[in-house]
Write a protein that holds these residues in place. Sequence first.
Motif, mmCIF file in Angstrom:
data_model
loop_
_atom_site.group_PDB
_atom_site.id
_atom_site.type_symbol
_atom_site.label_atom_id
_atom_site.label_comp_id
_atom_site.label_asym_id
_atom_site.label_seq_id
_atom_site.Cartn_x
_atom_site.Cartn_y
_atom_site.Cartn_z
ATOM 1 N N PRO A 253 6.343 -16.160 -1.306
ATOM 2 C CA PRO A 253 5.780 -14.893 -0.791
ATOM 3 C C PRO A 253 6.868 -13.959 -0.280
ATOM 4 O O PRO A 253 7.881 -14.392 0.276
ATOM 5 N N LYS A 254 6.633 -12.669 -0.502
ATOM 6 C CA LYS A 254 7.531 -11.639 0.009
ATOM 7 C C LYS A 254 6.729 -10.640 0.841
ATOM 8 O O LYS A 254 5.527 -10.449 0.615
ATOM 9 N N LYS A 255 7.417 -10.000 1.755
ATOM 10 C CA LYS A 255 6.770 -8.984 2.579
ATOM 11 C C LYS A 255 6.493 -7.749 1.738
ATOM 12 O O LYS A 255 7.341 -7.308 0.956
ATOM 13 N N LEU A 256 5.308 -7.193 1.894
ATOM 14 C CA LEU A 256 4.944 -5.986 1.148
ATOM 15 C C LEU A 256 5.686 -4.776 1.688
ATOM 16 O O LEU A 256 6.007 -4.704 2.879
ATOM 17 N N GLN B 115 6.135 -1.170 3.287
ATOM 18 C CA GLN B 115 5.377 -0.688 4.435
ATOM 19 C C GLN B 115 4.146 0.121 4.033
ATOM 20 O O GLN B 115 3.072 -0.032 4.621
ATOM 21 N N GLU C 240 1.467 -2.265 2.804
ATOM 22 C CA GLU C 240 0.963 -3.069 3.923
ATOM 23 C C GLU C 240 -0.010 -2.248 4.771
ATOM 24 O O GLU C 240 -1.089 -2.732 5.154
ATOM 25 N N GLU C 241 0.341 -1.006 5.038
ATOM 26 C CA GLU C 241 -0.542 -0.155 5.840
ATOM 27 C C GLU C 241 -1.840 0.153 5.097
ATOM 28 O O GLU C 241 -2.919 0.180 5.696
ATOM 29 N N SER D 91 -3.816 -3.425 5.052
ATOM 30 C CA SER D 91 -4.225 -3.873 6.389
ATOM 31 C C SER D 91 -5.189 -2.905 7.039
ATOM 32 O O SER D 91 -6.064 -3.309 7.827
ATOM 33 N N ASP E 46 1.931 -10.772 -4.365
ATOM 34 C CA ASP E 46 1.930 -10.591 -2.918
ATOM 35 C C ASP E 46 0.711 -9.801 -2.453
ATOM 36 O O ASP E 46 0.211 -10.020 -1.347
ATOM 37 N N HIS F 104 -2.478 -11.332 0.083
ATOM 38 C CA HIS F 104 -2.798 -10.684 1.357
ATOM 39 C C HIS F 104 -4.220 -11.060 1.780
ATOM 40 O O HIS F 104 -5.158 -11.006 0.971
#
Length: 517
Positions: A271-274, A276, A279-280, A283, A349, A353
């Motif tokens: 997994p990698k961080k999305l 920004q 992600e916003e 989320s 990814d 989520h």
Amino acid sequence: MELYLRGCLIAVALLVLPLPSDPARILGVFPFENWSHTQFFIPLMKELAARGHQVTVISHLKAQKPVANYTELSLHGLVPILGNVTINRVADISVFEAIIHDILDIGVESCQTILESDIMRRFNQSDAAFDAVIAEIFNTDCFVPFAHRFNAPLIGASSSVPYPWYSDRLGMSNNPAYVSTLFYPLGSDDSLWGRLCNSFYLLATQLIYRVYYQPAAQKIASEFFGPSMPPLTELVRNTSLLLLNSHPSITAARALPPGAVQVAGLNLKAPKKLPQDLEEFISGAEHGVIYFSLGSMLDAASFEPQKKRALIDAFAALPQRVLWRGEDDPQAQNLPPNVKMMRWLPQLDILRHPNTKLFITHGGLFSLIESISAATPVLGMPLFADQFDNMKNAQEVGFGLFLHYSDLTKENILRLITKLLSDSRYAETAKVVSDRFKDRPMSPMDTAIYWVEYVVRHKGAPYLKSQAVNLPWYKLYLLDVILFIVCIILATYKTVKLIIKSTLCAASLPPKKHKLM
């Protein structure tokens, strides 16, 4: 102190990294010009290099940054990359026609172009030596002779579930009573018509491949490798191992010999961080997010206007936000505020989520594997090749539904999305199937590495294949045994009939009169 810490790190690395005791020289040949296939093979080859093997890869990828133990021979630019296929092109023809006239034709054409290239001629004339050859098994066998050329075990790798012409390699069962041919998604259909259609497509595709496409590949390969090259029909039977992009949790179970190893998920990354903005967007979605993508081959811009309008109107009516991987200019689409379209999106990814609720997909095998690894239900719009079979399996298992492109309307899209999101059984089943998919003694990568190294250690391990490889077709299907039994039954019937007839005739004759002395 610094030297001490460096020594400790090296010691830990040596303990953690599974380095091979005897590094092997491994050649990878991946001639199909599409990233969706190559992504299955390249991670394996790079991992083999990371574990100390000397790896050489022939593919259509552009040469990347140098990697230790890893040599690239790039075919980039030799043939057009298969992508941006219009939806109308695949929607207006049958799966059978598409595979026979597109995929197999491309195999012969690319075979000719690639083997005639300077880079391949120089490589073939070099003094290179290899301990194993991993070759893509898909639409042509003309690259299989590299194993014969280097006197090395042949390992076949398939980014898809087995096609009908794969069975020659290890003696895999193709029983059309329960094994789909991809041209006819059998599923649990055991009706007479279903098995009849499946049998027809099996025999037709095998016959077309062996009578037309394999001889065409034989001619091209013989010109490149020389007249002493054995027939391709013989070389494919020397396959030691098959790495298959399948798993019984998501693809129908079938009988496989020990040398056919299922490693679906080989391409899954950590997994990698999305970014920004993504992600916003995800989320911040109060009712969750729906992700929509038709993969890397199909041109999303080729939707018929009324079909595209149906999608946009359906998405506008949803409380969820929609992430759309598309090729169009988002500004020109007049998209509703809950829809975000981008040319590229980190699919895996996004699916991982926790706020992603549904994946609308074309039903490609890689997309299906990623959705299951993330436990995300799917709505499929299959258009091509194995996508119909994949989505029929998903629907029968219970983690998805599918909609034919011809039935794509706003009402149908909303109805199916609502059903998938409102009925908790689809999400629950996706979680169950995901757990089954991940529950293995070794990861897909470790499994593939183990068996590649096993074949090298045991000089091809010919005992992994079924004896069916050496049987002619009439013996394989017991036709001689059936004919013998039928003959015995007929002979017995005729004999018994003759005895009964003779007995009845004898009983009906008048008794003999004896002369008086």
